[in-house]
Design a protein around this motif. Structure first.
Motif, mmCIF file in Angstrom:
data_model
loop_
_atom_site.group_PDB
_atom_site.id
_atom_site.type_symbol
_atom_site.label_atom_id
_atom_site.label_comp_id
_atom_site.label_asym_id
_atom_site.label_seq_id
_atom_site.Cartn_x
_atom_site.Cartn_y
_atom_site.Cartn_z
ATOM 1 N N ASN A 491 3.231 30.484 10.113
ATOM 2 C CA ASN A 491 3.574 30.834 11.490
ATOM 3 C C ASN A 491 4.796 31.752 11.579
ATOM 4 O O ASN A 491 5.472 31.799 12.600
ATOM 5 N N THR A 492 5.088 32.500 10.506
ATOM 6 C CA THR A 492 6.146 33.515 10.557
ATOM 7 C C THR A 492 5.507 34.898 10.613
ATOM 8 O O THR A 492 4.348 35.075 10.239
ATOM 9 N N PHE A 493 6.254 35.875 11.090
ATOM 10 C CA PHE A 493 5.762 37.254 11.154
ATOM 11 C C PHE A 493 6.093 37.962 9.847
ATOM 12 O O PHE A 493 7.262 38.037 9.449
ATOM 13 N N GLN A 494 5.060 38.466 9.178
ATOM 14 C CA GLN A 494 5.219 39.110 7.885
ATOM 15 C C GLN A 494 4.528 40.468 7.885
ATOM 16 O O GLN A 494 3.712 40.763 8.759
ATOM 17 N N HIS A 495 4.849 41.285 6.901
ATOM 18 C CA HIS A 495 4.219 42.602 6.795
ATOM 19 C C HIS A 495 4.086 42.979 5.322
ATOM 20 O O HIS A 495 4.700 42.373 4.455
ATOM 21 N N GLY A 496 3.265 43.982 5.078
ATOM 22 C CA GLY A 496 3.027 44.435 3.705
ATOM 23 C C GLY A 496 1.552 44.521 3.380
ATOM 24 O O GLY A 496 1.148 45.186 2.440
ATOM 25 N N GLY A 497 0.715 43.840 4.194
ATOM 26 C CA GLY A 497 -0.698 43.767 3.894
ATOM 27 C C GLY A 497 -1.560 44.568 4.849
ATOM 28 O O GLY A 497 -1.130 45.563 5.442
ATOM 29 N N ILE A 498 -2.806 44.107 5.001
ATOM 30 C CA ILE A 498 -3.809 44.834 5.784
ATOM 31 C C ILE A 498 -4.141 44.040 7.050
ATOM 32 O O ILE A 498 -4.652 42.926 6.976
ATOM 33 N N SER A 499 -3.847 44.616 8.182
ATOM 34 C CA SER A 499 -4.262 44.068 9.472
ATOM 35 C C SER A 499 -4.120 45.171 10.504
ATOM 36 O O SER A 499 -3.419 46.164 10.285
ATOM 37 N N LEU A 500 -4.784 44.989 11.631
ATOM 38 C CA LEU A 500 -4.632 45.939 12.728
ATOM 39 C C LEU A 500 -3.172 46.045 13.135
ATOM 40 O O LEU A 500 -2.654 47.151 13.376
ATOM 41 N N GLU A 501 -2.484 44.901 13.212
ATOM 42 C CA GLU A 501 -1.102 44.878 13.684
ATOM 43 C C GLU A 501 -0.155 45.597 12.735
ATOM 44 O O GLU A 501 0.820 46.219 13.181
ATOM 45 N N GLU A 502 -0.402 45.509 11.430
ATOM 46 C CA GLU A 502 0.491 46.136 10.447
ATOM 47 C C GLU A 502 0.201 47.620 10.251
ATOM 48 O O GLU A 502 1.131 48.422 10.066
ATOM 49 N N MET A 503 -1.070 47.993 10.288
ATOM 50 C CA MET A 503 -1.451 49.347 9.873
ATOM 51 C C MET A 503 -1.605 50.336 11.016
ATOM 52 O O MET A 503 -1.344 51.533 10.831
ATOM 53 N N LEU A 504 -2.061 49.897 12.191
ATOM 54 C CA LEU A 504 -2.258 50.808 13.314
ATOM 55 C C LEU A 504 -1.018 50.745 14.202
ATOM 56 O O LEU A 504 -0.826 49.796 14.962
ATOM 57 N N VAL A 505 -0.177 51.755 14.070
ATOM 58 C CA VAL A 505 1.156 51.689 14.676
ATOM 59 C C VAL A 505 1.339 52.813 15.702
ATOM 60 O O VAL A 505 0.683 53.863 15.630
ATOM 61 N N PRO A 506 2.230 52.610 16.673
ATOM 62 C CA PRO A 506 2.408 53.607 17.735
ATOM 63 C C PRO A 506 3.047 54.896 17.230
ATOM 64 O O PRO A 506 3.930 54.877 16.372
ATOM 65 N N LEU A 507 2.589 56.003 17.795
ATOM 66 C CA LEU A 507 3.212 57.315 17.591
ATOM 67 C C LEU A 507 3.195 57.977 18.967
ATOM 68 O O LEU A 507 2.148 58.425 19.437
ATOM 69 N N VAL A 508 4.339 58.005 19.627
ATOM 70 C CA VAL A 508 4.419 58.399 21.031
ATOM 71 C C VAL A 508 5.377 59.573 21.178
ATOM 72 O O VAL A 508 6.516 59.509 20.715
ATOM 73 N N THR A 509 4.913 60.634 21.821
ATOM 74 C CA THR A 509 5.775 61.770 22.145
ATOM 75 C C THR A 509 6.116 61.710 23.626
ATOM 76 O O THR A 509 5.227 61.568 24.466
ATOM 77 N N MET A 510 7.406 61.815 23.946
ATOM 78 C CA MET A 510 7.856 61.634 25.322
ATOM 79 C C MET A 510 8.702 62.822 25.771
ATOM 80 O O MET A 510 9.383 63.456 24.965
ATOM 81 N N LYS A 511 8.660 63.076 27.089
ATOM 82 C CA LYS A 511 9.533 64.065 27.724
ATOM 83 C C LYS A 511 10.136 63.435 28.971
ATOM 84 O O LYS A 511 9.468 62.696 29.689
ATOM 85 N N GLY A 512 11.402 63.734 29.218
ATOM 86 C CA GLY A 512 12.076 63.174 30.372
ATOM 87 C C GLY A 512 11.545 63.731 31.685
ATOM 88 O O GLY A 512 11.254 64.925 31.793
ATOM 89 N N LYS A 513 11.417 62.860 32.686
ATOM 90 C CA LYS A 513 10.978 63.290 34.012
ATOM 91 C C LYS A 513 12.131 63.857 34.833
ATOM 92 O O LYS A 513 11.914 64.655 35.735
ATOM 93 N N ARG A 514 13.345 63.420 34.521
ATOM 94 C CA ARG A 514 14.491 63.768 35.367
ATOM 95 C C ARG A 514 15.430 64.723 34.647
ATOM 96 O O ARG A 514 16.643 64.534 34.617
ATOM 97 N N ARG A 515 14.855 65.709 34.036
ATOM 98 C CA ARG A 515 15.675 66.675 33.302
ATOM 99 C C ARG A 515 16.546 67.473 34.254
ATOM 100 O O ARG A 515 16.132 67.819 35.346
ATOM 101 N N LYS A 516 17.753 67.792 33.795
ATOM 102 C CA LYS A 516 18.688 68.561 34.618
ATOM 103 C C LYS A 516 18.208 70.001 34.779
ATOM 104 O O LYS A 516 17.646 70.577 33.874
#
Length: 516
Positions: A491-516
């Motif tokens: 029941n601990t959170f571990q990493h190093g192996g194969i799972s959706l949670e470990e291998m499929l990770v976010p890659l997000v590009t962002m731009k500010g809405k309130r730019r000067k």
């Protein structure tokens, strides 16, 4: 009984029809014709919701509202008034009313307000349960029909969507989702075993993986003359991103995708691959001084800045860059203070370690394990930390600029429950989700094994080195002192192996809405 209401209005005689309507809907309605009587009633008993007229003799509605909030701060108050003056609305909203109704109101408006503020959770739970039940079979079919990585990314996004939806309710569907997620991870592991070597051996055909992030995401933005901030949250899952994105939605636009963490899904391998643009064995061969083997005492992530420099040099790029690792609030505060200086660089790379530290603390501390007892609590702590951290202040500053911000991670983690016995010699590494060594004893059908590590571009300290990876929610346990070991790490959170949670990770590009 659906609830107890207090209705405060100096013209209650004209509202008897509303009271009768609500009583037929099984609400108890208590009435008052002035603010002072309302306050006395609030002192004597509790109410589920209060309807409050704004124009009354004696204490005004706004004055009464302020006093009610002192007596019963959590009771929702709905202001009912003939006035549409903006300053009155602003004062009422500023005093944290639940809703604002303009007279004349009809019974259905009143009933809808009660539904929204008293029965929202039950209605949401019912709709969410029905929605997931209707989608259960569709997701099951989607799991069985997933033949490409894009298919699996869609499966994972849908599972996370329903996990977040159901976590907001006390739903019995959560157990069904947990079983469906386990089924998905089982099939995903088969998919990875079948395709992983092909991915890492075919640079142009493979999905976006850890070593490709600079080349395919960072460099194109730099080529357009953009200032880029690459922010790497260590050990960051897609569901955690979905939680903190709520805190960023007002300030940024998102271009969200998933990418694939290489194996092992661990910092030493995946994050070094991001910063170098190389697979682990390539780092070890080309830059032996910058690669640290498993059995060495030196920290495994101390050479990240020079690895970034090697990648820029390899692509003959002249971009100026900075690198910072944020381990605590003090580090983050100092970075916010010098934020203007960062804008002088083409590229700023930040590594944020809190979530990984939380994961390890949860393993080692009984108190932290209680606080983050399951995925829902783990996400909640992550979101709370982010909202109150100086890191959030950094994002507020970034929102004012024209910079492009890329958020990603080296890997995610999974909550492990199923121990698998493995035997290794004294040189075998300690990670619970992957092992490498020359004398490993295990059951092959329980793991993904790589007997030729170089085929997966992994270092091979010995000629007979084998890598094995845990799948699903499995974790490796030694036969010696087995019961203690299992009870400690289950029941601990571990990493190093194969799972959706470990291998499929976010890659997000962002731009500010309130730019000067």
């Amino acid at each position: 009984m659906n609830g107890t209401l207090l209705w405060v209005d100096d013209e209650m005689e004209l509202l008897k029809a509303y009271v009768i309507f609500l009583e037929k809907k099984e609400y108890e309605v208590v009435t008052a014709t002035n603010g002072q009587d309302a306050l006395d009633l609030c002192q004597e008993r509790s109410f589920d919701l209060i309807f409050l007229d704004e124009h009354m003799p004696g204490l005004s509605g706004l004055e009464t509202l302020s006093r009610i909030k002192e007596i019963s701060p959590t009771t929702p108050v709905v202001m009912v008034t003939k006035s549409e003056e903006e300053n009155i609305m602003n004062q009422a909203i500023g005093s944290k009313i639940a809703d604002y109704l303009i007279k004349p109101v009809n019974p259905n408006q009143i009933y809808l307000t009660l539904k929204k503020h008293l029965h929202k959770r039950e209605i949401e739970a019912e709709v969410t349960n029905t929605g997931y039940q209707q989608n259960f079979s569709k997701i099951g079919m989607q799991i069985n029909d997933s033949y490409t990585l894009e298919d699996w990314m869609e499966v994972y996004k849908r599972l996370v969507y329903w996990e977040l939806e159901l976590s907001g309710t006390d739903s019995e569907m959560s157990e069904m989702l947990k079983m469906q997620k386990a089924e998905a991870n089982n099939e995903f592991a088969k998919f990875v075993r079948k395709n992983y070597l092909h991915w890492v051996q075919n640079n142009e055909e493979r999905p976006l993986m850890s070593p490709d992030i600079f080349k395919k995401t960072v460099f194109p933005l730099l080529n357009q003359g953009e200032k880029v901030f690459l922010i790497v949250f260590d050990n960051f899952r897609y569901d955690q991103w979905r939680e903190i994105s709520k805190d960023l939605a007002d300030d940024f636009t998102f271009d969200e995708q998933l990418c694939v963490s290489i194996l092992p899904t661990a910092t030493q391998y995946a994050r070094n691959a991001i910063f170098s643009g190389l697979m682990p064995s390539q780092i070890a061969e080309m830059f032996p001084d910058l690669w640290v083997d498993e059995d060495e005492e030196e920290g495994k992530n101390l050479n990240e800045e020079p690895l970034i420099k090697t990648q820029l040099d390899r692509y003959r790029r002249k971009n100026t860059f900075s690198y910072f690792k944020l381990n605590n609030s003090s580090d983050s505060e100092k970075l916010v203070e010098r934020f203007k200086n960062l804008m002088g660089n083409d590229l700023n790379v930040l590594v944020i370690n809190f979530i990984d530290m939380l994961s390890h603390a949860r393993t080692e501390s009984r108190m932290v394990r209680e606080l983050a007892s399951d995925e829902k609590a783990y996400r909640s702590i992550t979101a709370s930390w982010f909202h109150n951290s100086p890191v959030r202040e950094l994002f507020k500053e970034l929102a004012k600029t024209d910079a492009s911000i890329i958020i990603t991670t080296d890997h995610g983690s999974i909550r492990v429950n199923n121990p698998i016995k493995v035997i290794g010699d004294k040189n075998t590494n300690t990670n619970l989700r992957y092992k490498l060594g020359k004398n490993l004893s295990y059951t092959p059908k329980q793991v993904f094994e790589l007997k030729a590590p170089k085929a997966a571009f992994l270092p091979s300290p010995n000629i007979s080195t084998t890598y094995i990876f845990a799948q699903n929610d499995d974790f490796f346990a030694y036969p010696n002192n087995y019961n203690y070991y299992v009870n400690y790490y289950k029941n601990t959170f571990q990493h190093g192996g194969i799972s959706l949670e470990e291998m499929l990770v976010p890659l997000v590009t962002m731009k500010g809405k309130r730019r000067k």
